[in-house]
Design a protein around this motif. Structure first.
Motif, PDB file in Angstrom:
ATOM      1  N   ASP A 217       2.628  11.774 -11.614  1.00  0.00           N
ATOM      2  CA  ASP A 217       2.130  10.508 -12.137  1.00  0.00           C
ATOM      3  C   ASP A 217       3.009   9.375 -11.623  1.00  0.00           C
ATOM      4  N   ASN A 218       2.437   8.178 -11.632  1.00  0.00           N
ATOM      5  CA  ASN A 218       3.183   6.996 -11.203  1.00  0.00           C
ATOM      6  C   ASN A 218       4.102   6.529 -12.321  1.00  0.00           C
ATOM      7  N   LEU A 219       5.243   7.149 -12.442  1.00  0.00           N
ATOM      8  CA  LEU A 219       6.205   6.690 -13.448  1.00  0.00           C
ATOM      9  C   LEU A 219       7.466   6.302 -12.692  1.00  0.00           C
ATOM     10  N   MET A 259       7.790  10.788  -5.649  1.00  0.00           N
ATOM     11  CA  MET A 259       6.973   9.596  -5.370  1.00  0.00           C
ATOM     12  C   MET A 259       5.676  10.085  -4.739  1.00  0.00           C
ATOM     13  N   VAL A 260       4.570   9.720  -5.371  1.00  0.00           N
ATOM     14  CA  VAL A 260       3.270  10.129  -4.844  1.00  0.00           C
ATOM     15  C   VAL A 260       2.500   8.883  -4.422  1.00  0.00           C
ATOM     16  N   ASP A 261       1.778   8.987  -3.335  1.00  0.00           N
ATOM     17  CA  ASP A 261       1.028   7.809  -2.891  1.00  0.00           C
ATOM     18  C   ASP A 261      -0.235   8.204  -2.151  1.00  0.00           C
ATOM     19  N   ARG A 262      -1.349   7.762  -2.651  1.00  0.00           N
ATOM     20  CA  ARG A 262      -2.634   7.846  -1.971  1.00  0.00           C
ATOM     21  C   ARG A 262      -3.656   7.117  -2.839  1.00  0.00           C
ATOM     22  N   ILE A 263      -4.219   6.055  -2.321  1.00  0.00           N
ATOM     23  CA  ILE A 263      -5.195   5.293  -3.120  1.00  0.00           C
ATOM     24  C   ILE A 263      -6.473   6.123  -3.251  1.00  0.00           C
ATOM     25  N   THR A 264      -6.796   6.455  -4.487  1.00  0.00           N
ATOM     26  CA  THR A 264      -7.926   7.347  -4.758  1.00  0.00           C
ATOM     27  C   THR A 264      -8.820   6.741  -5.833  1.00  0.00           C
ATOM     28  N   PRO A 265      -9.914   6.129  -5.417  1.00  0.00           N
ATOM     29  CA  PRO A 265     -10.820   5.504  -6.395  1.00  0.00           C
ATOM     30  C   PRO A 265     -11.502   6.539  -7.289  1.00  0.00           C
ATOM     31  N   MET A 325      10.216   1.075  -3.788  1.00  0.00           N
ATOM     32  CA  MET A 325       9.430   0.356  -2.779  1.00  0.00           C
ATOM     33  C   MET A 325       7.928   0.487  -3.058  1.00  0.00           C
ATOM     34  N   LYS A 326       7.490   1.718  -3.282  1.00  0.00           N
ATOM     35  CA  LYS A 326       6.049   1.920  -3.499  1.00  0.00           C
ATOM     36  C   LYS A 326       5.594   1.304  -4.823  1.00  0.00           C
ATOM     37  N   GLY A 327       6.355   1.541  -5.872  1.00  0.00           N
ATOM     38  CA  GLY A 327       5.947   1.062  -7.198  1.00  0.00           C
ATOM     39  C   GLY A 327       5.848  -0.454  -7.258  1.00  0.00           C
ATOM     40  N   LEU A 329       5.738  -2.696  -4.605  1.00  0.00           N
ATOM     41  CA  LEU A 329       4.826  -3.336  -3.643  1.00  0.00           C
ATOM     42  C   LEU A 329       3.378  -2.916  -3.885  1.00  0.00           C
ATOM     43  N   LEU A 330       3.118  -1.612  -3.868  1.00  0.00           N
ATOM     44  CA  LEU A 330       1.717  -1.191  -3.976  1.00  0.00           C
ATOM     45  C   LEU A 330       1.205  -1.301  -5.421  1.00  0.00           C
ATOM     46  N   ASN A 331       1.913  -0.673  -6.353  1.00  0.00           N
ATOM     47  CA  ASN A 331       1.401  -0.711  -7.726  1.00  0.00           C
ATOM     48  C   ASN A 331       1.564  -2.105  -8.341  1.00  0.00           C
ATOM     49  N   GLY A 332       2.667  -2.789  -8.004  1.00  0.00           N
ATOM     50  CA  GLY A 332       2.826  -4.168  -8.478  1.00  0.00           C
ATOM     51  C   GLY A 332       1.716  -5.041  -7.907  1.00  0.00           C
ATOM     52  N   GLY A 333       1.450  -4.871  -6.606  1.00  0.00           N
ATOM     53  CA  GLY A 333       0.374  -5.635  -5.962  1.00  0.00           C
ATOM     54  C   GLY A 333      -0.975  -5.296  -6.579  1.00  0.00           C
ATOM     55  N   HIS A 334      -1.188  -4.006  -6.849  1.00  0.00           N
ATOM     56  CA  HIS A 334      -2.438  -3.573  -7.487  1.00  0.00           C
ATOM     57  C   HIS A 334      -2.614  -4.226  -8.862  1.00  0.00           C
ATOM     58  N   CYS A 335      -1.527  -4.278  -9.636  1.00  0.00           N
ATOM     59  CA  CYS A 335      -1.621  -4.909 -10.967  1.00  0.00           C
ATOM     60  C   CYS A 335      -2.060  -6.367 -10.804  1.00  0.00           C
ATOM     61  N   LEU A 403     -11.178  -2.703 -11.841  1.00  0.00           N
ATOM     62  CA  LEU A 403     -10.940  -2.296 -13.243  1.00  0.00           C
ATOM     63  C   LEU A 403     -10.098  -1.028 -13.324  1.00  0.00           C
ATOM     64  N   ARG A 404     -10.222  -0.152 -12.309  1.00  0.00           N
ATOM     65  CA  ARG A 404      -9.373   1.049 -12.297  1.00  0.00           C
ATOM     66  C   ARG A 404      -7.893   0.665 -12.282  1.00  0.00           C
ATOM     67  N   LEU A 405      -7.599  -0.446 -11.607  1.00  0.00           N
ATOM     68  CA  LEU A 405      -6.203  -0.862 -11.486  1.00  0.00           C
ATOM     69  C   LEU A 405      -5.678  -1.485 -12.777  1.00  0.00           C
ATOM     70  N   CYS A 406      -6.612  -1.840 -13.678  1.00  0.00           N
ATOM     71  CA  CYS A 406      -6.217  -2.568 -14.890  1.00  0.00           C
ATOM     72  C   CYS A 406      -5.899  -1.653 -16.064  1.00  0.00           C
ATOM     73  N   ARG A 407      -6.088  -0.344 -15.886  1.00  0.00           N
ATOM     74  CA  ARG A 407      -5.896   0.570 -17.019  1.00  0.00           C
ATOM     75  C   ARG A 407      -4.421   0.694 -17.383  1.00  0.00           C
ATOM     76  N   ARG A 408      -4.169   0.902 -18.662  1.00  0.00           N
ATOM     77  CA  ARG A 408      -2.817   1.237 -19.156  1.00  0.00           C
ATOM     78  C   ARG A 408      -1.732   0.241 -18.760  1.00  0.00           C
ATOM     79  N   GLY A 409      -2.090  -1.056 -18.811  1.00  0.00           N
ATOM     80  CA  GLY A 409      -1.144  -2.095 -18.394  1.00  0.00           C
ATOM     81  C   GLY A 409       0.171  -2.067 -19.153  1.00  0.00           C
ATOM     82  N   THR A 411       1.930   0.318 -20.009  1.00  0.00           N
ATOM     83  CA  THR A 411       2.878   1.281 -19.445  1.00  0.00           C
ATOM     84  C   THR A 411       3.174   0.978 -17.970  1.00  0.00           C
ATOM     85  N   LYS A 412       2.377   0.104 -17.357  1.00  0.00           N
ATOM     86  CA  LYS A 412       2.557  -0.130 -15.915  1.00  0.00           C
ATOM     87  C   LYS A 412       3.210  -1.464 -15.583  1.00  0.00           C
ATOM     88  N   VAL A 413       2.755  -2.534 -16.240  1.00  0.00           N
ATOM     89  CA  VAL A 413       3.262  -3.872 -15.881  1.00  0.00           C
ATOM     90  C   VAL A 413       4.794  -3.951 -16.014  1.00  0.00           C
TER      91      VAL A 413
HETATM   92  O1  LIG Z   1      -3.280   5.016 -11.556  1.00  0.00           O
HETATM   93  P1  LIG Z   1      -2.550   3.931 -12.269  1.00  0.00           P
HETATM   94  O2  LIG Z   1      -3.316   3.389 -13.426  1.00  0.00           O
HETATM   95  O3  LIG Z   1      -1.147   4.281 -12.572  1.00  0.00           O
HETATM   96  O4  LIG Z   1      -2.448   2.725 -11.216  1.00  0.00           O
HETATM   97  C1  LIG Z   1      -3.571   2.257 -10.529  1.00  0.00           C
HETATM   98  C2  LIG Z   1      -3.286   2.221  -9.042  1.00  0.00           C
HETATM   99  O5  LIG Z   1      -2.317   1.241  -8.777  1.00  0.00           O
HETATM  100  C3  LIG Z   1      -2.765   3.549  -8.525  1.00  0.00           C
HETATM  101  O6  LIG Z   1      -3.572   4.604  -8.934  1.00  0.00           O
HETATM  102  C4  LIG Z   1      -2.683   3.524  -6.994  1.00  0.00           C
HETATM  103  O7  LIG Z   1      -3.949   3.593  -6.433  1.00  0.00           O
HETATM  104  C5  LIG Z   1      -1.818   4.645  -6.503  1.00  0.00           C
HETATM  105  O8  LIG Z   1      -0.554   4.597  -7.078  1.00  0.00           O
HETATM  106  C6  LIG Z   1      -1.708   4.696  -5.001  1.00  0.00           C
HETATM  107  O9  LIG Z   1      -0.814   5.702  -4.646  1.00  0.00           O
END
Ligand SMILES: O=P(O)(O)OC[C@@H](O)[C@@H](O)[C@H](O)[C@H](O)CO
Ligand SMILES: NC(=O)c1ccc[n+]([C@@H]2O[C@H](COP(=O)([O-])OP(=O)(O)OC[C@H]3O[C@@H](n4cnc5c(N)ncnc54)[C@H](O)[C@@H]3O)[C@@H](O)[C@H]2O)c1
Length: 526
Positions: A217-219, A259-265, A325-327, A329-335, A403-409, A411-413
């Protein structure tokens, strides 16, 4: 090419389930399949697939089930299980995966109907490819098969437990209903921590020894977070039983950081149909993802480590610089893009990145405010990483929902955005673009876009946050009062005023104009 032809049997018999073809359960993303449908993708139909789909070139029945994956969602199928599939394709037979569903009966039905087979489609501007994954050799659904799951986790075969239970799945507050349930009936757990603890307790009693627990998980520090959740749970349990499981876990079990990374809708029914049309694969729940993937894992396994380095996984002593770096740039940018984009009534990341003001905002947020705060990562050019990240986020071929990116703010923001904001304040560096991202989240918490259309706030704290967001309006003070989320931000009068100004501008002029003002953006380009 050899394909699997024999059904694998381990702790459950998936072929029995395959015959039933019951209606898809309520959590299915496929309302059009809410009826009895024939399951067409199975081991016996693999040979009928055309050559547009790559099929496993190894015998999946030769795989030993030694990895248990908890909660098999989209990402698990596009990332960790796919790496084990790569490993199997190298001829390594020791690392078959058994999935354990915890909350999604529909995923269980589909995977069982399909003998655990599923399709991963990679897409970007340059094209698409499809591949059938064979490494998931069995699947159990915890609510229906608690005893089989307990036996599986207690089995000496099980050497590694991987998890994608979301950032909320690590919460172990004793006041949570699920945690209370697991403490009252420790032999029949429903939380990830409860499940791990019940298994470890039994393994200790039976002398089986530990397994390694690897969170995907992205923690921020996924290893420490998982360890903490498990130890909190053993602490609560020890207080009840008088045992000392806590010390045993401390001494024997490891929780590597990763660290896991792959954008998966999230797969939509339309996407599923498109994939069937494009690749001729009748998969009821395929997963679509980008070509990019990265997995960096700390070398801290208390059991034999799968040789994942053979399939591109980076095994390192300290994952922290990659995570940061990933959290950020990518997840911060996603938020930032998620909240601001949905408020601006946009639906997907590529739509948002096609808007000049949003793409300029994202580029400057990452380059000017987040990247300069990052630690050195040997061998990694930060500028290049930012360019790739922006390009990945804008991928027009995967239709990633904002909206997928907006879940569980909640714990993420704090991890992905407030960390940069806090450091920028201390360093006296610019942070107005980070504040705009935060303003986006605060405004989103009202549960409606700028035109008043409802937005779903998917967050375990949604109710309290939404109430505070409405009560405060454009004054952020009430929301910033949640100090466990925002830290000391409420004490910084200048920051509170600046945030209030951004919220007021957004309410008065709209999201795009607020961002244009922050960027000093050329009106003509807008
Ligand atoms: O899955 P969340 O809710 O932790 O975050 C949403 C996205 O930022 C996330 O799933 C990215 O797509 C992912 O971290 C890319 O590796
Ligand atoms: N999708 C991505 O781009 C991506 C990339 C990297 C990491 N991740 C991480 O993977 C995890 C799963 O994301 P996903 O995209 O697969 O989502 P998903 O919704 O497809 O899957 C999540 C799974 O977790 C289960 N779940 C939800 N809450 C749970 C809980 N409290 N305890 C146990 N199980 C629970 C759900 O039933 C589902 O099976 C998230 O933590 C996410 O941050 C996702």
């Amino acid at each position: 090419m050899e394909t699997a032809t024999r059904h694998h049997r381990s702790t459950s018999d998936v072929s029995q389930n395959r015959q039933t073809n019951t209606a898809v359960a309520a959590d299915s993303p496929f309302p059009s399949l809410g009826r009895t449908v024939p399951s067409v993708l199975t081991e016996s139909t693999v040979t009928k697939l055309g050559d547009r789909v790559e099929t496993p070139a190894y015998d999946r029945h030769a795989l030993t089930p030694s990895v248990v994956h908890l909660s098999v969602g989209g990402f698990a199928r596009a990332h960790p299980i796919l790496y084990f599939d790569d490993l199997a394709a190298t001829g390594e037979t020791g690392w078959g995966v058994i999935g354990v569903g915890m909350r999604s009966p529909a995923m269980g039905e589909v995977l069982r109907d399909q003998d655990g087979l599923y399709t991963v489609v990679e897409r970007d501007r340059d094209g698409a490819s499809a591949r059938l994954v064979g490494a998931l050799i069995d699947y159990l659904y915890l609510p229906d098969q608690p005893e089989q799951v307990a036996d599986l986790l207690a089995s000496p075969n099980t050497r590694l437990v991987t998890l994608t239970v979301t950032s909320e799945g690590y919460q172990t507050r004793p006041d949570m209903t699920t945690v209370r349930h697991d403490l009252a009936t420790p032999g029949n757990p429903v939380t990830a921590a409860g499940l791990l603890v019940a298994a470890l307790r039994r393994r200790r009693a039976e002398g089986t020894g530990p397994f390694t627990v690897l969170s995907c998980d992205n923690l921020d520090d996924s290893g420490a977070a998982t360890r903490l959740a498990v130890l909190e749970f053993t602490g609560l349990l020890d207080a009840q039983t008088g045992e000392d499981l806590t010390s045993w876990v401390r001494e024997n079990v490891t929780f590597p950081n990763g660290m896991v990374d792959r954008i998966t809708p999230t797969t939509s029914p339309e996407l599923r149909d498109q994939i069937e049309g494009e690749f001729g694969v009748p998969d009821r729940w395929p997963v679509v993802t980008e070509p990019f993937r990265q997995w960096v894992v700390e070398d801290d396994f208390c059991t034999e480590r799968p040789p994942l380095e053979r399939v591109g996984v980076q095994v390192v002593d300290d994952v922290t610089p990659w995570k940061v770096m990933k959290g950020r740039l990518l997840n911060g940018g996603h938020c930032a893009l998620g909240y601001l984009g949905v408020l601006a009534a946009l639906e997907t990341t590529d739509q948002a990145m096609a808007e000049p003001v949003l793409s300029e905002y994202m580029s400057r947020l990452l380059r000017e405010e987040i990247a300069p705060l990052l630690p050195e990562l040997p061998g990694q050019d930060t500028d290049e990483y930012v360019t790739t990240t922006l390009d990945r986020i804008a991928n027009p071929a995967i239709g990633d929902s904002l909206l997928r990116l907006c879940r569980r703010g909640s714990t993420k923001v704090p991890h992905h955005v407030l960390s940069s904001l806090g450091e920028a304040r201390v360093a006296g560096r610019p942070h107005r673009l980070l504040l705009a991202a935060l303003a986006g989240w605060l405004r989103f918490l009202r549960g409606e876009d700028m035109e008043g259309r409802p937005l779903t706030v998917e967050d375990s704290r949604a109710e309290d946050l939404r109430r505070a967001a409405h009560a405060g309006g454009d004054d952020p003070t009430t929301l910033l009062g949640f100090r466990d989320i925002f830290g000391d931000l409420a004490d910084d009068a200048d920051l509170v005023a600046e945030l209030g100004d951004l919220l007021t501008r957004a309410s008065r002029d709209g999201i795009r104009s607020m961002l244009a003002a922050v960027l000093d953006f050329d009106e003509e380009v807008r």
